[in-house]
Design an enzyme around this catalytic site. Structure first.
Site, mmCIF file in Angstrom:
data_model
loop_
_atom_site.group_PDB
_atom_site.id
_atom_site.type_symbol
_atom_site.label_atom_id
_atom_site.label_comp_id
_atom_site.label_asym_id
_atom_site.label_seq_id
_atom_site.Cartn_x
_atom_site.Cartn_y
_atom_site.Cartn_z
ATOM 1 N N LYS A 117 10.633 -7.815 12.176
ATOM 2 C CA LYS A 117 10.261 -6.399 12.343
ATOM 3 C C LYS A 117 11.022 -5.798 13.515
ATOM 4 O O LYS A 117 11.596 -4.715 13.411
ATOM 5 C CB LYS A 117 8.752 -6.291 12.598
ATOM 6 C CG LYS A 117 8.299 -4.927 13.095
ATOM 7 C CD LYS A 117 6.799 -4.855 13.228
ATOM 8 C CE LYS A 117 6.248 -5.201 14.576
ATOM 9 N NZ LYS A 117 6.559 -4.262 15.668
ATOM 10 N N ASN A 118 11.042 -6.523 14.633
ATOM 11 C CA ASN A 118 11.649 -5.951 15.836
ATOM 12 C C ASN A 118 13.174 -5.930 15.778
ATOM 13 O O ASN A 118 13.818 -5.299 16.619
ATOM 14 C CB ASN A 118 11.173 -6.708 17.080
ATOM 15 C CG ASN A 118 9.720 -6.403 17.383
ATOM 16 O OD1 ASN A 118 9.115 -5.549 16.734
ATOM 17 N ND2 ASN A 118 9.151 -7.104 18.347
ATOM 18 N N CYS A 175 -0.411 3.097 23.622
ATOM 19 C CA CYS A 175 -0.898 2.490 22.389
ATOM 20 C C CYS A 175 -1.932 1.433 22.763
ATOM 21 O O CYS A 175 -2.262 1.276 23.932
ATOM 22 C CB CYS A 175 0.235 1.915 21.558
ATOM 23 S SG CYS A 175 0.822 0.361 22.154
ATOM 24 N N ARG A 183 2.608 1.954 28.031
ATOM 25 C CA ARG A 183 3.933 2.008 27.417
ATOM 26 C C ARG A 183 4.740 3.273 27.732
ATOM 27 O O ARG A 183 5.014 4.093 26.855
ATOM 28 C CB ARG A 183 3.825 1.788 25.904
ATOM 29 C CG ARG A 183 3.088 0.515 25.585
ATOM 30 C CD ARG A 183 3.233 0.084 24.178
ATOM 31 N NE ARG A 183 4.461 -0.638 23.924
ATOM 32 C CZ ARG A 183 4.719 -1.264 22.782
ATOM 33 N NH1 ARG A 183 3.853 -1.241 21.814
ATOM 34 N NH2 ARG A 183 5.855 -1.907 22.634
ATOM 35 N N ASP A 205 4.354 -11.104 22.860
ATOM 36 C CA ASP A 205 3.920 -10.965 21.462
ATOM 37 C C ASP A 205 3.279 -12.251 20.912
ATOM 38 O O ASP A 205 2.762 -12.243 19.795
ATOM 39 C CB ASP A 205 5.103 -10.572 20.565
ATOM 40 C CG ASP A 205 5.442 -9.091 20.697
ATOM 41 O OD1 ASP A 205 4.640 -8.333 21.267
ATOM 42 O OD2 ASP A 205 6.529 -8.693 20.233
ATOM 43 N N ARG A 212 0.881 -4.046 10.080
ATOM 44 C CA ARG A 212 2.044 -3.416 10.723
ATOM 45 C C ARG A 212 3.176 -4.419 10.960
ATOM 46 O O ARG A 212 4.344 -4.038 11.011
ATOM 47 C CB ARG A 212 1.649 -2.808 12.080
ATOM 48 C CG ARG A 212 0.867 -1.503 11.985
ATOM 49 C CD ARG A 212 0.661 -0.927 13.376
ATOM 50 N NE ARG A 212 1.873 -1.101 14.151
ATOM 51 C CZ ARG A 212 1.925 -1.530 15.417
ATOM 52 N NH1 ARG A 212 0.825 -1.803 16.061
ATOM 53 N NH2 ARG A 212 3.069 -1.667 16.037
HETATM 54 C C1 UD1 Z 1 9.507 -4.514 22.445
HETATM 55 C C2 UD1 Z 1 8.910 -5.062 21.164
HETATM 56 C C3 UD1 Z 1 7.475 -5.502 21.408
HETATM 57 C C4 UD1 Z 1 7.407 -6.490 22.562
HETATM 58 C C5 UD1 Z 1 8.124 -5.940 23.795
HETATM 59 C C6 UD1 Z 1 8.241 -6.953 24.915
HETATM 60 C C7 UD1 Z 1 10.079 -3.811 19.469
HETATM 61 C C8 UD1 Z 1 9.988 -2.809 18.377
HETATM 62 N N1 UD1 Z 1 8.942 -4.033 20.146
HETATM 63 O O1 UD1 Z 1 8.720 -3.380 22.799
HETATM 64 O O2 UD1 Z 1 6.994 -6.119 20.207
HETATM 65 O O3 UD1 Z 1 6.069 -6.729 22.882
HETATM 66 O O4 UD1 Z 1 9.463 -5.521 23.448
HETATM 67 O O5 UD1 Z 1 8.864 -8.099 24.486
HETATM 68 O O6 UD1 Z 1 11.092 -4.432 19.664
HETATM 69 N N2 UD1 Z 1 8.510 -0.163 30.359
HETATM 70 C C9 UD1 Z 1 8.504 0.834 31.304
HETATM 71 N N3 UD1 Z 1 9.267 1.956 31.060
HETATM 72 C C10 UD1 Z 1 10.017 2.085 29.930
HETATM 73 C C11 UD1 Z 1 10.012 1.040 28.970
HETATM 74 C C12 UD1 Z 1 9.242 -0.082 29.229
HETATM 75 O O7 UD1 Z 1 7.845 0.749 32.337
HETATM 76 O O8 UD1 Z 1 10.689 3.111 29.769
HETATM 77 C C13 UD1 Z 1 7.688 -1.380 30.612
HETATM 78 C C14 UD1 Z 1 6.573 -1.565 29.564
HETATM 79 O O9 UD1 Z 1 5.428 -0.841 29.905
HETATM 80 C C15 UD1 Z 1 6.351 -3.064 29.588
HETATM 81 C C16 UD1 Z 1 7.762 -3.597 29.886
HETATM 82 O O10 UD1 Z 1 8.510 -2.514 30.421
HETATM 83 O O11 UD1 Z 1 5.499 -3.417 30.646
HETATM 84 C C17 UD1 Z 1 8.473 -4.156 28.686
HETATM 85 O O12 UD1 Z 1 8.508 -3.183 27.654
HETATM 86 P P1 UD1 Z 1 9.702 -3.118 26.621
HETATM 87 O O13 UD1 Z 1 10.567 -4.308 26.794
HETATM 88 O O14 UD1 Z 1 10.321 -1.779 26.724
HETATM 89 O O15 UD1 Z 1 8.957 -3.218 25.225
HETATM 90 P P2 UD1 Z 1 9.258 -2.372 23.929
HETATM 91 O O16 UD1 Z 1 10.708 -2.187 23.745
HETATM 92 O O17 UD1 Z 1 8.370 -1.185 23.877
#
Ligand code: UD1
Length: 418
Positions: A22-23, A116, A121, A305, A397
């Site tokens: 999915k990711n 979410c 997030r 995850d 999902r």
């Molecule tokens: C992706 C995965 C999700 C997984 C996560 C961490 C997809 C579609 N989803 O989510 O399944 O759980 O990686 O492995 O690939 N953060 C900030 N600011 C930002 C972005 C992130 O502070 O602009 C923080 C988040 O709150 C979190 C951390 O960074 O604590 C990691 O998030 P991130 O790696 O961005 O996860 P996603 O890309 O949303």
């Protein structure tokens, strides 16, 4: 409203083939917008999040057809830069559309995805990185308006190795003249897969999988046929499910290297695991040792995850395990459900102290997020008696009919439609 009914106590046994991630599929689908041609995704994942991403593409002008599990996307008539708000609210990954739309149309409008069930997030790192490429961004009335008319290649440093921010900035940079370098990138395998997809369309991206990615700009991207990597989180979920039931399972179409952190913890908990080029074989006897301590980290650390699933495994271990969640603050939501089954878990800030109990008892449970929901299914597989799990749309999902896979392995699980 659909729910699962699980009759616990059956050992999982047999062989299962794991499908596309999915990711990996979500950013690849978003990225396809950058191609002024036809993209064929072979063996595309069929989860509800992926369906929603395809609807987003259709809303932008893409024409999508299907050939068995292959998805064929005609992107020649992409005309809109505005992502339908309905889907932005539904799937967080709609934020991935910013980079590709800026690359293709120099403009993008996306509704703010908000928080979410697993946490707050924020998307500040995405926006900071895009601003670093010269994108003018206005945030008003819950929408993000991006103007990329003055975009140029640059050097971007990420304050934290966010997966989504790395992917978004990478995609936005692909067609910029000159070289863009992104430092402190996330290293998840899905980012390397995105790089491979872009390069298969004629892009010039190097370094994904390491902490520095360089992008040499190309003028345009051509049509492509691509098969995404398999889903390491689904594979990991089934390995833990097997450990939970004392089973013997072989998973095919998997890359064990992608699950090294989990495999090492499962071995520590007493499982025998053999890895092959594209197979993992797990043999267990149901006696689970506590691993003492586990902490979620960016890849290649232990994945957030797979945290809820391992916490569930530790509820029936022979000792105490401290689990620290460093990425998403609400991942411990499942503990109140596991308490109903007799689990002994105490929460202190971002830490769960899990004291193993001899058995779990079946209960009526409510799923509140994707991976937490799958963990409740795992708990039900081990528990005495019947467990029902409601709100299973969360599980759908990211798992395509999880009940079919588990039934194939000998579990007693049914989807009940009320
Ligand atoms: C992706 C995965 C999700 C997984 C996560 C961490 C997809 C579609 N989803 O989510 O399944 O759980 O990686 O492995 O690939 N953060 C900030 N600011 C930002 C972005 C992130 O502070 O602009 C923080 C988040 O709150 C979190 C951390 O960074 O604590 C990691 O998030 P991130 O790696 O961005 O996860 P996603 O890309 O949303």
């Amino acid at each position: 409203m659909e729910k699962f009914e699980v009759h616990g106590g059956k050992k999982l046994k047999g062989t299962l083939e794991i499908g596309s991630s999915k990711n990996a599929c979500l950013p690849i689908l978003a990225c396809s917008v950058m191609c002024n041609g036809i993209v064929k995704i072979k063996n595309c994942a069929t989860f509800s999040d992926v369906d929603d991403m395809q609807k987003i593409l259709e809303g932008l002008g893409a024409k999508i057809t299907y050939n068995d599990s292959d998805v064929i996307i005609d992107l020649r008539d992409i005309c809109s830069c505005e992502v339908d708000e309905k889907y932005t609210k539904k799937i967080r990954s709609s934020i991935f559309m910013l980079g590709p739309l800026l690359a293709r149309l120099k403009k993008a409008v996306v509704a703010y995805p908000g928080g979410c069930n697993i946490g707050n997030r924020p998307i500040d790192l995405h926006l900071k990185g895009l601003r670093g490429l010269g994108v003018k961004i206005i945030e008003k009335h819950g929408f993000i308006y991006c103007d990329g008319s003055d975009m140029k290649s640059s050097e971007i440093y990420l304050d934290f190795p966010s997966v989504g921010a790395t992917e978004n900035i990478l995609m936005a940079s692909v067609c910029l003249e000159g070289t863009t370098t992104i430092y402190n990138c996330a290293k998840e395998p899905e980012i390397e897969d995105l790089q491979n997809f872009i390069n298969a369309m004629g892009g010039k991206v190097h370094g994904a999988g390491s902490s520095t990615i360089t992008i040499d700009g190309v003028k345009n991207l051509h049509s492509v046929e691509y098969k995404p990597i398999s889903d390491r989180i689904i594979a990991g979920t089934y390995l833990i499910a097997c450990a939970m039931t004392g089973g013997d399972v072989e998973l095919k179409n998997v890359n064990a290297c992608h699950n090294f952190a989990l495999i090492s913890k499962l071995k520590q908990s007493g499982c025998q695991i053999d890895t092959y080029r594209d197979k993992i074989h797990i043999r267990t006897n149901g006696n689970i040792h506590s691993v003492g301590h586990i902490e979620t980290q960016p890849y290649p650390g232990y994945p957030t995850d797979l945290q809820s699933q391992f916490l569930t495994l530790m509820t029936v271990s022979d000792g105490t395990c401290v689990i620290v969640e460093n990425l998403f603050e609400n991942r411990f939501n499942i503990t109140s459900e596991l308490h109903k089954m007799g689990a002994d878990i105490k929460l202190v800030d971002r830490m769960a102290i899990v004291k193993g109990v001899s058995e779990l008892n079946g209960a009526k449970l409510m799923s509140s997020d994707l991976r937490g929901g799958a963990s409740l299914v795992i708990a039900g597989l081990r528990a005495k008696g019947y467990t029902t799990i409601e709100n299973i749309y969360h599980i759908d999902r990211g798992y395509y009919h999880i009940e079919n896979d588990l039934t194939l392995l000998g579990a007693d699980i049914k989807r009940i439609v009320d």
